[in-house]
Design an enzyme around this catalytic site. Structure first.
Site, PDB file in Angstrom:
ATOM      1  N   GLU A 177       8.601  56.066 -28.952  1.00 37.15           N
ATOM      2  CA  GLU A 177       7.526  55.304 -28.282  1.00 37.15           C
ATOM      3  C   GLU A 177       7.926  53.839 -28.124  1.00 37.15           C
ATOM      4  O   GLU A 177       7.613  53.216 -27.113  1.00 37.15           O
ATOM      5  CB  GLU A 177       6.213  55.410 -29.067  1.00 37.15           C
ATOM      6  N   TRP A 209       9.701  53.627 -25.093  1.00 36.90           N
ATOM      7  CA  TRP A 209       8.860  53.605 -23.880  1.00 36.90           C
ATOM      8  C   TRP A 209       8.480  52.167 -23.549  1.00 36.90           C
ATOM      9  O   TRP A 209       8.416  51.764 -22.390  1.00 36.90           O
ATOM     10  CB  TRP A 209       7.600  54.461 -24.054  1.00 36.90           C
ATOM     11  N   TRP A 234      -6.327  56.504  -0.163  1.00 38.50           N
ATOM     12  CA  TRP A 234      -7.299  56.172  -1.218  1.00 38.50           C
ATOM     13  C   TRP A 234      -8.689  56.024  -0.617  1.00 38.50           C
ATOM     14  O   TRP A 234      -8.832  55.722   0.577  1.00 38.50           O
ATOM     15  CB  TRP A 234      -6.920  54.850  -1.899  1.00 38.50           C
ATOM     16  N   ASN A 246      -4.046  56.222 -26.447  1.00 38.13           N
ATOM     17  CA  ASN A 246      -3.126  56.508 -25.338  1.00 38.13           C
ATOM     18  C   ASN A 246      -3.470  57.793 -24.585  1.00 38.13           C
ATOM     19  O   ASN A 246      -3.459  57.826 -23.359  1.00 38.13           O
ATOM     20  CB  ASN A 246      -1.689  56.576 -25.861  1.00 38.13           C
ATOM     21  N   TRP A 291      -4.923  52.982  -7.864  1.00 38.24           N
ATOM     22  CA  TRP A 291      -4.541  52.704  -9.249  1.00 38.24           C
ATOM     23  C   TRP A 291      -4.557  51.214  -9.564  1.00 38.24           C
ATOM     24  O   TRP A 291      -4.811  50.801 -10.694  1.00 38.24           O
ATOM     25  CB  TRP A 291      -3.162  53.297  -9.579  1.00 38.24           C
ATOM     26  N   TRP A 349       0.252  52.784 -15.309  1.00 40.65           N
ATOM     27  CA  TRP A 349      -0.628  53.134 -14.183  1.00 40.65           C
ATOM     28  C   TRP A 349       0.169  53.819 -13.082  1.00 40.65           C
ATOM     29  O   TRP A 349      -0.285  54.784 -12.479  1.00 40.65           O
ATOM     30  CB  TRP A 349      -1.361  51.892 -13.660  1.00 40.65           C
TER      31      TRP A 349
HETATM   32  P1  FAD Z   1       1.786  53.883 -30.967  1.00 43.66           P
HETATM   33  O1  FAD Z   1       1.598  55.297 -30.555  1.00 43.66           O
HETATM   34  O2  FAD Z   1       1.697  53.568 -32.393  1.00 43.66           O
HETATM   35  O3  FAD Z   1       3.210  53.433 -30.389  1.00 43.66           O
HETATM   36  C1  FAD Z   1       3.977  52.375 -30.963  1.00 43.66           C
HETATM   37  C2  FAD Z   1       4.271  51.307 -29.945  1.00 43.66           C
HETATM   38  O4  FAD Z   1       5.064  51.832 -28.885  1.00 43.66           O
HETATM   39  C3  FAD Z   1       3.035  50.730 -29.277  1.00 43.66           C
HETATM   40  O5  FAD Z   1       2.439  49.742 -30.052  1.00 43.66           O
HETATM   41  C4  FAD Z   1       3.604  50.202 -27.970  1.00 43.66           C
HETATM   42  O6  FAD Z   1       4.179  48.925 -28.128  1.00 43.66           O
HETATM   43  C5  FAD Z   1       4.711  51.206 -27.663  1.00 43.66           C
HETATM   44  N1  FAD Z   1       4.241  52.229 -26.737  1.00 43.66           N
HETATM   45  C6  FAD Z   1       3.680  53.420 -27.043  1.00 43.66           C
HETATM   46  N2  FAD Z   1       3.438  54.132 -25.924  1.00 43.66           N
HETATM   47  C7  FAD Z   1       3.852  53.382 -24.887  1.00 43.66           C
HETATM   48  C8  FAD Z   1       3.872  53.553 -23.473  1.00 43.66           C
HETATM   49  N3  FAD Z   1       3.453  54.689 -22.900  1.00 43.66           N
HETATM   50  N4  FAD Z   1       4.365  52.569 -22.708  1.00 43.66           N
HETATM   51  C9  FAD Z   1       4.834  51.437 -23.262  1.00 43.66           C
HETATM   52  N5  FAD Z   1       4.833  51.207 -24.594  1.00 43.66           N
HETATM   53  C10 FAD Z   1       4.358  52.163 -25.397  1.00 43.66           C
HETATM   54  N6  FAD Z   1       0.559  49.539 -23.607  1.00 43.66           N
HETATM   55  C11 FAD Z   1       0.547  48.199 -23.788  1.00 43.66           C
HETATM   56  O7  FAD Z   1       1.146  47.712 -24.746  1.00 43.66           O
HETATM   57  N7  FAD Z   1      -0.114  47.369 -22.920  1.00 43.66           N
HETATM   58  C12 FAD Z   1      -0.788  47.850 -21.835  1.00 43.66           C
HETATM   59  O8  FAD Z   1      -1.344  47.077 -21.058  1.00 43.66           O
HETATM   60  C13 FAD Z   1      -0.829  49.273 -21.642  1.00 43.66           C
HETATM   61  N8  FAD Z   1      -1.518  49.811 -20.605  1.00 43.66           N
HETATM   62  C14 FAD Z   1      -1.536  51.182 -20.442  1.00 43.66           C
HETATM   63  C15 FAD Z   1      -2.237  51.731 -19.359  1.00 43.66           C
HETATM   64  C16 FAD Z   1      -2.283  53.116 -19.182  1.00 43.66           C
HETATM   65  C17 FAD Z   1      -3.017  53.692 -17.983  1.00 43.66           C
HETATM   66  C18 FAD Z   1      -1.625  53.966 -20.093  1.00 43.66           C
HETATM   67  C19 FAD Z   1      -1.654  55.458 -19.913  1.00 43.66           C
HETATM   68  C20 FAD Z   1      -0.900  53.435 -21.141  1.00 43.66           C
HETATM   69  C21 FAD Z   1      -0.845  52.047 -21.341  1.00 43.66           C
HETATM   70  N9  FAD Z   1      -0.121  51.469 -22.415  1.00 43.66           N
HETATM   71  C22 FAD Z   1      -0.112  50.102 -22.577  1.00 43.66           C
HETATM   72  C23 FAD Z   1       0.758  52.304 -23.275  1.00 43.66           C
HETATM   73  C24 FAD Z   1       0.111  52.892 -24.537  1.00 43.66           C
HETATM   74  O9  FAD Z   1      -1.119  53.491 -24.226  1.00 43.66           O
HETATM   75  C25 FAD Z   1      -0.114  51.855 -25.628  1.00 43.66           C
HETATM   76  O10 FAD Z   1       1.053  51.106 -25.845  1.00 43.66           O
HETATM   77  C26 FAD Z   1      -0.486  52.547 -26.945  1.00 43.66           C
HETATM   78  O11 FAD Z   1      -1.636  53.334 -26.764  1.00 43.66           O
HETATM   79  C27 FAD Z   1      -0.735  51.515 -27.989  1.00 43.66           C
HETATM   80  O12 FAD Z   1      -1.260  52.093 -29.157  1.00 43.66           O
HETATM   81  P2  FAD Z   1      -0.428  52.079 -30.502  1.00 43.66           P
HETATM   82  O13 FAD Z   1       0.071  50.705 -30.758  1.00 43.66           O
HETATM   83  O14 FAD Z   1      -1.256  52.714 -31.538  1.00 43.66           O
HETATM   84  O15 FAD Z   1       0.786  53.004 -30.086  1.00 43.66           O
END
Ligand code: FAD
Length: 467
Positions: A263, A266, A294, A329, A347, A370
């Site tokens: 993650e 990601w 759209w 997420n 979007w 997005w």
């Molecule tokens: P954990 O599951 O604990 O993951 C650890 C870290 O990995 C996160 O803190 C984050 O830094 C990174 N990470 C995890 N998943 C993703 C991902 N898909 N993309 C990028 N980094 C990721 N994340 C943001 O940080 N800022 C946003 O503005 C953002 N907008 C989002 C919008 C949408 C529509 C979606 C589907 C996802 C978005 N995310 C965003 C990605 C993700 O949802 C969040 O990073 C995650 O939910 C954060 O929760 P956590 O720290 O508990 O994640």
């Protein structure tokens, strides 16, 4: 010799290469210039993060100087007034900061002052992770493999023990009006978060002390606290990505840790995409989506934003977002998918709402995610794969714990109907106190109808006859 550090999204003292390099050379001016682009929830976080950083700096004899305005003007002014030898900054990938760096670099050269940009907010410089042919990656899996092969540098920099420098006029954080007052909508955020470096470390340690073990499966269950919730801390750079990486590695082996590290990649991938596509927030990476049919519908957008679509998992997610400034997420994917597929709303409108309401709104992760959901991004979920929000709810929130937490009106519904109240017999609805269309909405668009509409729109984009 005096050096200047321009803090941006690296609001920490530990493992901060810009701060470390500047402090090692002598006196420091520690500067933060207000990022005016931040949305409402991010501004709340920023206030508290700056307050925490300022206190840590003061405890080491230094001063966090706050200013508003044009970065080049402010920094060159300080360079001239205090004979600054070099300016240090965390390398940033947001187009506004890249542009600011170009302007600053040119202006500093005229003053014979160096600008040093340090790897700090990401694990790798984007141009370092390339294909064998030297190109940039557009697909996550090979990108993540290349990152693993490159290896995350192991050196972690200590917190400078003393931070000394000239006394400089600073604006007052309270005057920036970053906190909401009328109304004060931040109560749920105060209850949930502790912005700042100490809060970031505590969050990581709590996660590594337990939840990481089950992370591979629990991360998809919104009713459980199965993820790290590090994202706002990571976005503001209150904890270094290298530190998170190595601390997680050191916490042990196993599927949970490995999934967590993926993650983090990601996040890295999103940063890489933003670097490749500076217009990530607005323009689809897959250009054919520019002509997507759209439907602009203000009322439906408002219903989605306020958690009144009549689809419980979507409404619960949108309310979690509004109350806490964060959303799980899995639920983000469901809510985003419902907006762009069932409601056919662009979007970019969803991205903009998240930008204003997420306390960790991030140009890279938000834009890339997005686009991923809308099917127009790099390595995106194909558009024709339409999430059914009821089945998603039943699969990932089977006992309805998450929905019940954020939608008290549905609290007493049996599990069988919690994700589709319109299917419940009238006597069950009445016994549970649910009055559809009154204390909980009828669905704006039901799953099957939304799926058909989405597929028809996609067929039109491809020039096929939807009939
Ligand atoms: P954990 O599951 O604990 O993951 C650890 C870290 O990995 C996160 O803190 C984050 O830094 C990174 N990470 C995890 N998943 C993703 C991902 N898909 N993309 C990028 N980094 C990721 N994340 C943001 O940080 N800022 C946003 O503005 C953002 N907008 C989002 C919008 C949408 C529509 C979606 C589907 C996802 C978005 N995310 C965003 C990605 C993700 O949802 C969040 O990073 C995650 O939910 C954060 O929760 P956590 O720290 O508990 O994640």
């Amino acid at each position: 010799m005096t050096n200047l550090v321009w803090f941006r999204n690296d609001l920490r003292l530990a493992d901060n290469p810009a701060l470390h390099a500047a402090a090692a050379a002598g006196d420091v001016i520690l500067l933060y210039i207000l990022d005016e682009r931040a949305g409402g929830a991010s501004r709340w976080w920023l206030h508290h993060s700056l307050s925490a950083l300022g206190a840590e700096i003061a405890a080491r004899g230094g001063q966090l100087v706050l200013r508003r305005g044009d970065a080049t003007e402010i920094i060159t002014g300080l360079v001239k007034a205090h004979k600054v030898a070099a300016v240090h900054v965390a390398r940033a990938y947001e187009p506004a900061w890249r542009e600011a760096d170009r302007a600053l670099d040119a202006a500093l050269k005229r003053l014979d002052c160096g600008l040093h940009r340090h790897l700090s907010t990401s694990l790798f410089h984007p141009e370092r992770i390339t294909t064998k042919a030297g190109g940039m990656y557009g697909v996550y899996t090979p990108f993540s493999k290349a990152c693993q092969e490159a290896g995350v540098p192991e050196t972690l920099l200590p917190v400078p023990s003393a931070l000394r420098g000239p006394k400089i006029e600073s604006e007052d954080l309270a005057d920036w009006g970053l906190l909401p007052t009328r109304p004060d909508w931040a109560g749920g955020m105060r209850a949930e978060w502790t912005p700042g470096e100490a809060g970031a470390k505590a969050r990581l340690e709590a996660f590594l002390a337990g939840p990481v073990q089950d992370y591979a499966t629990a991360r998809d269950i919104p009713g459980r606290h199965g993820t790290s919730k590090l994202s706002p801390h990571a976005h503001f750079g209150e904890i270094s990505p290298r530190y998170v990486w190595h601390r997680a590695r050191a916490a042990g082996a196993g599927e949970g840790v490995e999934t967590f590290l993926k993650e983090l990649l990601w996040r890295e991938f999103s940063i890489n995409l933003l670097w490749q596509h500076p217009d990530l927030r607005r323009a689809p990476i897959r250009k054919e989506f520019k002509d997507f049919p759209w439907e602009t519908n203000r009322d439906r957008l408002t219903a989605w934003q306020t958690g009144k679509t009549g689809i419980p998992i979507v409404d619960a997610g949108m309310r979690e977002l509004w109350i806490t400034g964060w959303m799980h997420n899995r639920v983000r994917m469901i809510c985003a998918s419902y907006l762009v597929k069932h409601l056919l709303i662009p979007w970019q409108a969803g991205e903009a709402w998240f930008w204003d309401t997420l306390c960790e709104a991030d140009e890279a992760a938000n834009g890339a995610s997005w686009q991923w959901v809308a099917g127009c991004g790099a390595d995106a979920a194909p558009y024709f794969r339409v999430f059914n929000p009821v089945l998603q709810g039943q699969k990932f929130d089977g006992d309805g714990a998450y929905v019940r937490r954020f939608l008290p009106a549905l609290k007493r519904l049996p599990d069988k109907y919690i994700h589709a109240p319109w299917e419940a017999p009238p006597e069950i609805l009445a016994a549970c106190g649910v009055r559809l269309g009154s204390n909980y909405p009828q669905p704006l668009v039901k799953p099957a109808e939304g799926r058909d509409k989405a597929l028809a729109a996609y067929a039109r984009l491809k020039g096929e006859d939807p009939a």
